[in-house]
Design a protein around this motif. Structure first.
Motif, PDB file in Angstrom:
ATOM      1  N   VAL A 219       0.794  -1.001   0.087  1.00 46.13           N
ATOM      2  CA  VAL A 219      -0.271   0.355   0.113  1.00 46.13           C
ATOM      3  C   VAL A 219       1.351   1.392  -0.027  1.00 46.13           C
ATOM      4  N   ASP A 220       1.614   1.699  -1.232  1.00 46.37           N
ATOM      5  CA  ASP A 220       2.257   2.273  -1.335  1.00 46.37           C
ATOM      6  C   ASP A 220       1.693   4.181  -1.758  1.00 46.37           C
ATOM      7  N   ARG A 221       2.654   4.843  -1.604  1.00 48.49           N
ATOM      8  CA  ARG A 221       1.929   6.693  -2.120  1.00 48.49           C
ATOM      9  C   ARG A 221       1.174   6.619  -3.333  1.00 48.49           C
ATOM     10  N   PRO A 222       0.496   7.603  -3.162  1.00 42.58           N
ATOM     11  CA  PRO A 222       0.018   6.670  -4.461  1.00 42.58           C
ATOM     12  C   PRO A 222       0.202   7.977  -5.633  1.00 42.58           C
ATOM     13  N   ASP A 223       0.329   7.765  -7.036  1.00 42.46           N
ATOM     14  CA  ASP A 223       0.945   8.670  -7.952  1.00 42.46           C
ATOM     15  C   ASP A 223      -0.394   9.699  -8.977  1.00 42.46           C
ATOM     16  N   LEU A 224      -0.079  10.347  -9.608  1.00 40.29           N
ATOM     17  CA  LEU A 224      -0.792  11.555 -10.287  1.00 40.29           C
ATOM     18  C   LEU A 224      -2.522  11.174 -10.399  1.00 40.29           C
ATOM     19  N   LYS A 225      -2.506  10.282 -10.527  1.00 41.10           N
ATOM     20  CA  LYS A 225      -4.222   9.803 -11.141  1.00 41.10           C
ATOM     21  C   LYS A 225      -4.751   9.910  -9.722  1.00 41.10           C
ATOM     22  N   GLY A 226      -3.571   8.513  -8.890  1.00 41.10           N
ATOM     23  CA  GLY A 226      -4.833   8.128  -7.566  1.00 41.10           C
ATOM     24  C   GLY A 226      -4.377   9.616  -6.799  1.00 41.10           C
ATOM     25  N   ARG A 227      -3.752  10.221  -6.777  1.00 42.71           N
ATOM     26  CA  ARG A 227      -3.834  11.262  -5.457  1.00 42.71           C
ATOM     27  C   ARG A 227      -5.014  11.838  -6.272  1.00 42.71           C
TER      28      ARG A 227
END
Length: 610
Positions: free
Chosen positions: A331-339
């Motif tokens: 469960v990593d830091r989200p990317d641009l789309k995820g943010r």
């Protein structure tokens, strides 16, 4: 309202407190009742009553005289009493006045007196204690001496209220957990082909990325009971209690199957036992019991163990082997789309303007996790209320990002003209080198307004979404970091303490180039440091001798010195532009990226024309 938390921590104190209160109340009530029926008089008044023939009877005891006055028609007389004073003529006086006299009659039998004076008060206090302590026992779900019982709180579907629709930016993690949900819904689809449900899944990632939220979402989607407990809840001061709690937890889980058991911060009990000289026997017993229970239960019944940690490297290897935790879900830091998707989730319950652009906010928050983005939305809503608006606008969101990253403006910190000028040149030095070098991120904002986080000013760049950094990019980054100090040297021919944070970051980056990334000819591709706790602070640990450590310092210094010289050269070549932009910044206090780049591009055009 009764404060349960406070009561739990001060059980004995509150029991004594309530006992004292009850005793005082009983004493006051008894005194009040007695005063309604009796009245104290002085001995001289008692003699006068005898002389006036107002007394019907006198009851004599060792220390007092109880006086029963003659009845008066239409009036209810109180019983009088006075102290017994040595008076050899008392009996003669009573006989002469024809007053009845004698001792105080014993109305109660010894058994009845014992029951009333001793048994009844003890029974009252025991009942009071049972009520108070019983409330605490019911609250925690255990008897007072049942230390082994687990304290897992069971969440039903209606209590969690979370589904996969409430989790954004973690699509890969959700895909890994969808199979578990499907198995709990339709186990025959998997058992018919011979597939077995994974016994456990370990959720791994930095703090705030949504590990606990994902676990609740799995329970919400599967519509099964959800046992939630933290790793530290197993470890108690009583030996053997942690192991007992593990046994009880798994026993309850199998009774409620199908269900999900979630252990948060499992590293509290699952630390590796290898070379641990200061091991805690209680923690080790608890871990052994957990390993045994995970081997012993039947996963076909639908009991799934989910655990979360941000320190997977410290977990015992026996805990991570297949058959216990079969899957590791990152469960990593989200990317641009995820943010952007996370921002959409957190704006569902917030009134926002129709022209808000969440993509711009997502671009300006690289590295932010779900908890950070939720905080940004909340800060924006608070700012909108403060500005007397009924909805959140883009300006609120952008200001919230600034507050989270740099802190609020500190209006009571007034800089002198000299300090303000030094800070302006320092920040423009950063920005100018970032604009003139090739492998750098664009400048978004320059300000010399002090913030609550201690900065007297800052230059903010917008990093592009990328996962690799080249050597040239890292050298340019170091050059930008040292641009502030270089600007001070170029303009004032002196240095200040304002570059301390820049120096620290530049040194860390240069050292990583030498020890971790193999970006120097001297050490080639030799790994001289390893990163521990990469999901937390990511501290490097050296894997080399003292002689090599000295050589590392030399290589790090060489990189920093070269970058420093390079920064000085760039600013000297653009001295006029440095002064021009700094003067404008002193006047306006804040320059946005577009304004700054317009000044830089004009200067470039002038140079081309010349």
């Amino acid at each position: 309202m009764f404060n349960d938390k406070k009561f739990n921590g001060n059980k004995i104190k509150y029991a004594i407190y309530y006992a004292v209160v009850v005793a005082i109340v009983v004493f006051v009530l008894n005194d009040y009742v007695v005063n309604l029926k009796t009245e104290h008089i002085k001995y001289s008044d008692f003699i006068n009553y005898i002389n006036q023939n107002k007394i019907e009877e006198v009851q004599i005891s060792r220390d007092k005289l109880v006086v029963i006055p003659k009845a008066v028609s239409g009036q209810k007389q109180k019983t009088l009493y006075t102290e017994r004073i040595y008076d050899p003529d008392l009996v003669k006086r009573l006989t002469s006045a024809k007053v009845k006299y004698g001792g105080i009659p014993q109305e109660n039998s010894p058994i009845r007196s014992f029951l009333i004076n001793w048994v009844l008060p003890v029974a009252i206090f025991l009942l009071l204690g049972k009520l108070l302590l019983g409330r605490l026992d019911k609250k925690i779900g255990n008897g007072v001496m049942s230390f082994g019982k687990n304290t897992a709180k069971i969440y039903a579907e209606s209590e969690t209220g979370v589904t996969f629709n409430d989790v954004a930016g973690q699509e890969e993690a959700k895909e890994s957990l969808v199979e578990i949900v499907d198995f709990l819904h339709n186990p025959t689809r998997y058992t018919d082909i011979g597939a077995k449900l994974p016994k456990g899944a370990l959720l791994v990632g930095p703090p705030g990325t949504g590990k606990t939220l994902l676990a609740k979402a799995v329970a919400g989607e599967a519509k099964v009971p959800f046992f939630s407990i933290t790793g530290s809840a197993f470890v108690e001061m009583f030996v053997g209690m942690g192991a007992s709690r593990v046994r009880d937890l798994f026993e309850q889980a199998q009774q409620k199957a199908p269900c999900i058991v979630f252990i948060d911060e499992i590293d509290a009990i699952g630390k590796s036992r290898d070379n641990n000289m200061s091991t805690n026997d209680e923690r080790e017993q608890t871990l052994n019991q957990l390993l045994s229970e995970m081997d012993g239960f039947d996963s076909s019944k639908g009991v799934v163990i989910l655990a979360a940690t941000n320190r997977p490297e410290v977990l015992d290897k026996a805990l991570l082997r297949p058959g216990r935790f079969d899957r590791r879900v990152i469960v990593d830091r989200p990317d641009l789309k995820g943010r952007e998707e996370i921002l959409k989730v957190h704006t569902r319950g917030v009134k926002i303007s129709h022209d808000i652009n969440l993509l711009d906010i997502a671009k300006s928050t690289p590295g932010a996790v779900g908890a950070d983005l939720a905080n940004i939305i909340n800060e924006a809503a608070l700012r909108a209320v403060k500005k007397n608006r009924t909805e959140v606008i883009q300006e609120d969101l952008e200001e919230a990002v600034e507050v989270i990253i740099a802190g609020k403006e500190k209006k009571d910190r007034i800089l002198s003209k000299r300090e303000k000028r030094e800070v302006a040149f320092h920040e423009v030095g950063h920005a100018l080198i970032a604009a003139l070098l090739k492998h750098t991120d664009p400048v978004h904002k320059i300000t010399i307004v002090p913030t609550t986080m201690g900065a007297l000013g800052y230059t903010r760049q917008l990093p592009t979404e990328k996962y690799l950094n080249s050597k040239d990019e890292m050298l340019d980054q170091i050059c930008v970091m040292l641009g502030g100090r270089a600007a001070e040297e170029v303009e004032f021919n002196s240095i200040s303490t304002g570059a301390s944070n820049d120096i620290e970051k530049a040194t860390q980056t240069a050292r990583s180039m030498v020890t971790i990334y193999g970006m120097t000819d001297r050490f080639d591709m030799m790994g001289l440091e390893s990163v521990q706790d990469k999901y937390l602070d990511g501290r490097p640990v050296q894997n080399c001798s003292q002689e090599t450590s000295t050589a590392i310092d030399e290589e790090t210094l060489k990189i920093i010195r070269d970058a420093h010289i390079r920064a000085n050269k760039i600013l000297n070549e653009n001295r006029e532009l440095l002064t021009k932009v700094s003067e404008i910044l002193i006047d306006k206090e804040t320059l946005m990226g577009e304004e700054f780049m317009a000044l830089v591009n004009v200067n470039k055009d002038n140079e081309i024309v010349e």
